[in-house]
Design an enzyme around this catalytic site. Structure first.
Site, PDB file in Angstrom:
ATOM      1  N   LYS A 123      -4.587 -16.980  65.779  1.00  0.00           N
ATOM      2  CA  LYS A 123      -3.384 -16.427  66.406  1.00  0.00           C
ATOM      3  C   LYS A 123      -3.751 -15.366  67.429  1.00  0.00           C
ATOM      4  CE  LYS A 123      -1.124 -13.018  65.064  1.00  0.00           C
ATOM      5  NZ  LYS A 123      -0.989 -11.569  65.432  1.00  0.00           N
ATOM      6  N   ASP A 141       3.046 -16.027  65.150  1.00  0.00           N
ATOM      7  CA  ASP A 141       3.104 -14.937  64.180  1.00  0.00           C
ATOM      8  C   ASP A 141       4.336 -15.129  63.309  1.00  0.00           C
ATOM      9  OD1 ASP A 141       5.255 -14.230  65.749  1.00  0.00           O
ATOM     10  OD2 ASP A 141       4.552 -12.194  66.172  1.00  0.00           O
TER      11      ASP A 141
END
Length: 214
Positions: A123, A141
């Site tokens: 991420k 997220d």
């Protein structure tokens, strides 16, 4: 239920683009290195908290060598208000050493290489690639995961699966901004508690709105 109509998906992201053509991260940074650290520090905490903690830190330590010279104890003192600050401080020092040793103190322009840096997962690597190198990666997220599921863009429950789903269904022209749009939407409109559904510019296309408010 997932939105299967490509016209509806296109309309969703056209609306995002119309309202915010150039969405920006809310992390404050001064160069590629400080952005990389801000992303690392943002894990399990808010951008606002990160910005407050790094306001003085980035003034004195904005390169890998300066950070190492600062030392881990002083670094911890700057970021002690953030969750997991001990582990984050350790990773920042290790990351800085690796950048000096292997990359001439530069942030590598490669997701695979970024993921080898201490404290940088997929991420974070996607966020860095998108922000610094204009890569068309979608970072997932908690906001992106929640909003994507609520709208009906995906049924997946893991960040990697949501990333794959969004990468397939979102028109490529919107990929670079998709994460920031969904993050900001989740932060200010599609909040975890008490989402502002009646104020939302997507409610006529949203699965959650139809189920809960329609």
């Amino acid at each position: 239920m997932c939105i299967s109509n490509q016209c509806d998906i296109l309309e969703i992201f056209k609306r995002f683009q119309m309202r915010n053509p150039n969405p920006k991260t809310e992390l404050i940074y001064y160069n590629a290195y400080t952005f990389c650290l801000a992303v690392l520090l943002s894990a399990q905490t808010t951008d606002k908290a990160v910005n407050k903690a790094t306001e003085e830190l980035f003034k004195i330590s904005n390169t890998p060598s300066k950070m190492i010279n600062l030392g881990i104890d002083a670094l911890k003192n700057h970021i002690k208000t953030l969750g997991l600050f001990n582990n984050k401080a350790k990773n920042i020092i290790l990351l800085s050493e690796k950048l000096i040793k292997e990359y001439d103190s530069e942030i590598p322009n490669s997701r695979d290489l970024l993921e080898t840096l201490p404290g940088i997962g997929r991420k974070s690597a996607n966020v860095i690639m998108s922000e610094l190198f204009d890569a068309e990666y979608i970072a997932v997220d908690t906001h992106v995961l929640r909003v994507s599921n609520r709208i009906g863009l995906t049924k997946s429950t893991t960040p990697l699966d949501v990333e794959k789903d969004l990468s397939e269904i979102v028109p490529k022209e919107f990929h670079k901004n998709t994460s920031n749009w969904l993050v900001l939407h989740g932060r200010y409109i599609c909040t975890a508690r008490n989402p502002k559904c009646h104020e939302c510019f997507l409610n006529d296309l949203c699965k959650y709105f139809f189920q809960c408010c329609g």
